[in-house]
Design an enzyme around this catalytic site. Sequence first.
Site, PDB file in Angstrom:
ATOM      1  N   GLY A   1       8.583  -4.727   3.144  1.00  0.00           N
ATOM      2  CA  GLY A   1       8.446  -4.836   4.587  1.00  0.00           C
ATOM      3  C   GLY A   1       9.586  -5.646   5.196  1.00  0.00           C
ATOM      4  O   GLY A   1      10.737  -5.575   4.752  1.00  0.00           O
ATOM      5  N   SER A   2       9.257  -6.450   6.193  1.00  0.00           N
ATOM      6  CA  SER A   2      10.295  -7.127   6.972  1.00  0.00           C
ATOM      7  C   SER A   2      11.061  -8.201   6.201  1.00  0.00           C
ATOM      8  O   SER A   2      12.121  -8.642   6.654  1.00  0.00           O
ATOM      9  CB  SER A   2       9.681  -7.745   8.228  1.00  0.00           C
ATOM     10  N   THR A   3      10.542  -8.649   5.036  1.00  0.00           N
ATOM     11  CA  THR A   3      11.329  -9.603   4.252  1.00  0.00           C
ATOM     12  C   THR A   3      12.634  -8.980   3.784  1.00  0.00           C
ATOM     13  O   THR A   3      13.596  -9.682   3.460  1.00  0.00           O
ATOM     14  CB  THR A   3      10.535 -10.121   3.030  1.00  0.00           C
TER      15      THR A   3
END
Length: 565
Positions: A272-274
């Site tokens: 995801g956004s990591t």
Amino acid sequence: MVILLLFAGRLTWIQAFEADTYAEAAANLRMQTKDIPTLRGQITDSEGNPFALSVEVRDVFVDPEEVPEDERDQLIDELVTRFDLEEEAVAGKVDAKPSRYQVVAKEVPPGDWQEFQDLGLSGVGADVDYERVYPEETGAADLVGFVGAEGHGLEGLEGYLDSTLAGEAGKHQVEVGQDGTQIPMLNGLVRKPEAGQDVRLTLDRDLQWYAQQALADRVEELEAEAGSVVVSNKEGEILAMADFPTYSQTDIASSEPEDRSNGAVASTFEPGSTNKVITLAAALEEGKTTPETVYTVPYSLQYYDQTFRNSTDNGTQRLTTNGIMAQSSNVGTIKIADQVGAPVLHRYMTGFGLGQPTGLALPGEEAGVLTDPDDWWGTQLPSVSIGHGLSVNAVQMASVYATVANGGVRVEPSLVSGTVDPEGEFTAAEEPDRQRVISEETAERLQLMLEAVTSDEGTAPEARIDGYRVAGKTGTANRIDPETGRYDEGGYTATFAGFAPADDPELVVQVVLHNPQDTYYGGEAAGPVFNDIMSFALKSYEVPPTDQEAPALRLVEDEDEDADG
């Protein structure tokens, strides 16, 4: 008569010319070689505190031929009472004549055996053996593993490092009687036992325990399926590797395979956004953008046949690159990824360690999936840029953030510090590979951007720690339902990765929660775990508090300023 003469002649020949050969063969049939147990090496943390060790025990036996009749009842009673045995079974072994060797109790502590020996009873003895012991409450069962009944490592580090830990058993000869009794021989030693080597890990026992407890509490609180935590320094040395669910190494039989799996390397997930930190790192390093470049960022973006959206509908915004990171804008990140391009983005992702083994070589490790950019179809670039359409494990993502914390130099993750031989001499493990992935300037820019994520304007104010500047990134990704192969009903993976102090990084923490219920956004679900564990780690390592305020970053455009995209 002729036949009898032939037999008599053959017997005379054997007695005269082959007697020694047949005598030797008969002796060999009575001789057997038996193992002498050896001391298995310990598995310890960086300070020598044990996660696994072997302790000397005694296997108690009786020689029925040597038990006097007037001591029989007392011997049976003492064996039953002191070693918690069944009277009928003990009596059967004490009376098992003409046997000369009957084991009645195993893994008896040396002190208990000495007290028994002081009674002065005849016909009883003990052999030295070793029992594998796992201290309670270390929180490292999934990583350390366990040994089997024969003393060989079966899972975890016990299995992976078995050849180092096991040593080599000694050998001695015994004479076997007609009833199968083994009688040790004087001067029968064939080979002395060689003790195994201790393995010293990079782990911190107290931090390992704390990380395990914090993770378990949060998984149970949110009714998540599972979770993992990795704590390292910026040089990639693993200080803690926690996993849940877990099991007791003293009760293997009641555990399931999924309880014993080391999810920090065996469970893969979409980051995801990591993963956005890699996209922005590539753009900054390649000169495609700057921290203050302004982009027009609508709520949604049509890309071929797919619509990508931000997690929150804030309408159309004019965000800087700083702001895109702080607010975790999917649309903004995709616009930046378009500037970078698929081949370049893929190169940086592999440079940061994705799509390849971690280098720890732990049992059950899954390297995740990162397809070749030549195979990326229409919407693969935007998907991958925001952390979808690929999979990673927790150690890999911890390494990404350690690289940023380390000024852009990636050091391959390491877990084994070295070995200690039976004489106490320490031999350090080979130095891990080092590679510069991004420049120090780009790393410093990313550190500031990631710090903005924990600000009031960012997505993870829950990760802030009083007295310290903290940098990190939230991640929330859909999970694929294993039964249908679709995202529908698969739940979510909530992650948080970060480091502190942001202005002078020392420690990195990666938190992964698989399918938490109700609260599943990375900042809300995983952020508090990061805060808890990082706070403990900073205090444990006596990291001085930050003495400077974080600089104010421009997250949105100034008035009368033109946007780049």
